[in-house]
Design an enzyme around this catalytic site. Structure first.
Site, PDB file in Angstrom:
ATOM      1  N   CYS A  56       0.836  -1.205   0.000  1.00 47.91           N
ATOM      2  CA  CYS A  56       0.000   0.000   0.000  1.00 47.91           C
ATOM      3  C   CYS A  56       0.871   1.257   0.000  1.00 47.91           C
ATOM      4  CB  CYS A  56      -0.917  -0.027   1.226  1.00 47.91           C
ATOM      5  SG  CYS A  56      -1.626   1.543   1.673  1.00 47.91           S
ATOM      6  N   CYS A  59       0.408   3.527   2.999  1.00 49.88           N
ATOM      7  CA  CYS A  59       1.038   2.942   4.196  1.00 49.88           C
ATOM      8  C   CYS A  59       2.541   3.237   4.183  1.00 49.88           C
ATOM      9  CB  CYS A  59       0.809   1.435   4.232  1.00 49.88           C
ATOM     10  SG  CYS A  59      -0.934   0.937   4.218  1.00 49.88           S
ATOM     11  N   CYS A 191     -17.639 -11.173  16.360  1.00 50.35           N
ATOM     12  CA  CYS A 191     -18.407 -12.304  15.815  1.00 50.35           C
ATOM     13  C   CYS A 191     -19.873 -11.916  15.613  1.00 50.35           C
ATOM     14  CB  CYS A 191     -18.288 -13.488  16.774  1.00 50.35           C
ATOM     15  SG  CYS A 191     -19.570 -14.738  16.608  1.00 50.35           S
ATOM     16  N   CYS A 194     -22.367 -13.980  17.608  1.00 52.95           N
ATOM     17  CA  CYS A 194     -22.341 -13.597  19.027  1.00 52.95           C
ATOM     18  C   CYS A 194     -23.195 -12.355  19.251  1.00 52.95           C
ATOM     19  CB  CYS A 194     -20.907 -13.321  19.486  1.00 52.95           C
ATOM     20  SG  CYS A 194     -19.763 -14.705  19.262  1.00 52.95           S
TER      21      CYS A 194
END
Length: 442
Positions: A56, A59, A191, A194
């Site tokens: 990237c 980055c 999750c 979850c």
């Protein structure tokens, strides 16, 4: 010459892609799945973390400022970096979709904040210090973050305070040493399943706490923070629910994920492990009121007078009641008895009327409705009566006067046979029984 420059740039980029942006000589902490939990989630420190990809360009441009930021904040705020191209699962946990992504892990490590400011070292340092000041202020005022279950994203549906947050520090004490039944969810904040389970779990926790009188508990473990616990119990996916009972190995929960499914399983576990409810004699108003207020139904038997049955006969009736209390303990009903004639106003309000003993009634004190046993006072007869009540069958009537009647205070049965009252003896030796007494002379 141009070709040499191009090849040099490409070579430098390839080195970055192969080795990552940061080395051990930098103040930036290189993070990966093996050390992220230990370094970040279990730490009390404030962390600001860059998720990057070596290929990237943005980055690569940020690298120098990121190193400068880490040096400026050394010893104050932790600065880390994750190669999210190599460690895709770690980036996925925190919703990384583009590069570079910068996240601040503060009070609630399970739900980091996205950094939205400028990409200069000065802007990043200012944001980190502002977050640090807020964190310190919260701690000073008694507010603290953490992996609190209630901080998960998700809808409502129950009081999350009834879900016990379990950690490496309190798990053994609260769960294993309690001697009580626990259903424990191992979850990960990222999750989706979850998050869907959370409102169901919270609603079930509230209902189970009430219906089992706080004898069965629902807990939750953030398995991304407390990885030792997850590893100990073989947790491989999320959410994983396990059942813990005294003296037994934990078992996997295999039921449905709705609150109804969870409550039903919890009540089954409660009835399997609970002692039968206590059978109480109605000695005063408090005994009747507390039992009928605390339970959906209170089952009351009016037993024959002790002189009519003796201790053996009364105990046989009480034994039948105890067997029924054991059979229906899952219903969480209250169980009471009284002697015929001891509570006449109660008998009158329930239509028992001073005859036909033994008698039995079931009262719903919230609705002031009752039902009378019409069959025999036997295991079969009482079972049929209670079975019909439990499925909503059977006729009911309103308690006389619309309220529980006056209750007399009486002494508890001593477990012995009854004795007839002893009459006073009269000495008639000094009484003149002359035949002439009371006669008039002519």
């Amino acid at each position: 010459m141009v070709k040499m420059v191009i090849w040099s740039v490409l070579g430098y980029s390839l080195v970055l892609m192969a080795q990552g942006f940061y080395s051990a000589n930098d103040d930036v902490v290189e993070l990966n799945p093996s050390n992220f939990n230990r370094e970040v989630l279990q730490s009390d420190s404030l962390w600001i973390i860059e998720f990057y990809a070596p290929w990237c360009g943005h980055c690569q441009s940020l690298t120098a400022d990121w190193k400068k930021t880490a040096t400026a904040l050394k010893g104050i705020v932790k600065v880390g970096a994750v190669d999210a191209d190599q460690h895709k699962s770690l980036g996925g946990q925190y919703g990384v979709r583009g590069f570079p992504s910068i996240k601040i892990f503060g009070a609630n490590k399970s739900k980091p904040d996205d950094y939205q400011g400028g990409r200069s070292s000065q802007a990043i340092v200012d944001a980190a210090l502002n977050t640090l000041r807020t964190l310190v202020k919260d701690r000073m005022s008694g507010r603290s973050g953490g992996s609190d279950y209630s901080r998960q994203s998700g809808g409502g549906g129950g009081s999350k305070k009834n879900v016990v947050e379990l950690t490496d520090d309190n798990f053994d004490r609260l769960v294993l040493d309690s001697g009580e039944v626990w259903l424990v969810e191992f979850f990960a904040p990222w999750c989706g399943h979850c998050k869907s389970l959370e409102p169901e779990w919270a609603a079930a926790a509230s209902a189970v706490k009430e219906q089992t009188k706080d004898k069965v508990h629902l807990g939750a473990v953030d398995a991304t923070v407390h990885q030792g616990l997850a590893s100990r119990y073989g947790v491989r996916g999320f959410p994983t629910i396990k059942i813990f009972k005294k003296g037994e190995e934990p078992e996997d929960y295999q039921g449905g994920r709705t609150r109804g499914d969870i409550i039903a399983r919890a009540l089954d576990l409660f009835s399997d492990n609970a002692a039968p409810p206590e059978l109480l004699e109605i000695l005063n108003a408090d005994v009747l009121k507390k039992t009928c207020d605390d339970y959906q139904l209170c089952v009351i038997a009016v037993l024959p007078h002790i002189l009519d049955t003796g201790a053996a006969g009364r105990n046989s009736y009480l034994e039948v009641m105890m067997k029924m209390a054991e059979k229906y303990k899952k219903k969480m009903w209250g169980w009471l008895w009284t002697e015929a004639g001891a509570q006449m106003e109660l008998e009158a309000s329930l239509g028992i009327g001073g005859f036909g003993y033994p008698a039995m009634t079931a009262i719903n004190a919230r609705k002031m409705k009752f039902a009378l046993l019409k069959g025999s006072f036997s295991e079969t007869g009482i079972h049929e009566f209670l079975r019909d009540l439990s499925v909503g069958r059977g006729s009911t009537a309103t308690v006389g006067g619309g309220a529980l009647p006056k209750i007399n205070s009486v002494d508890a049965w001593d477990g012995k046979d009854g004795e007839l009252p002893v009459e006073d003896d009269y000495d008639l030796s000094d009484v003149d029984l002359d035949d002439d007494i009371g006669k008039e002379e002519l």
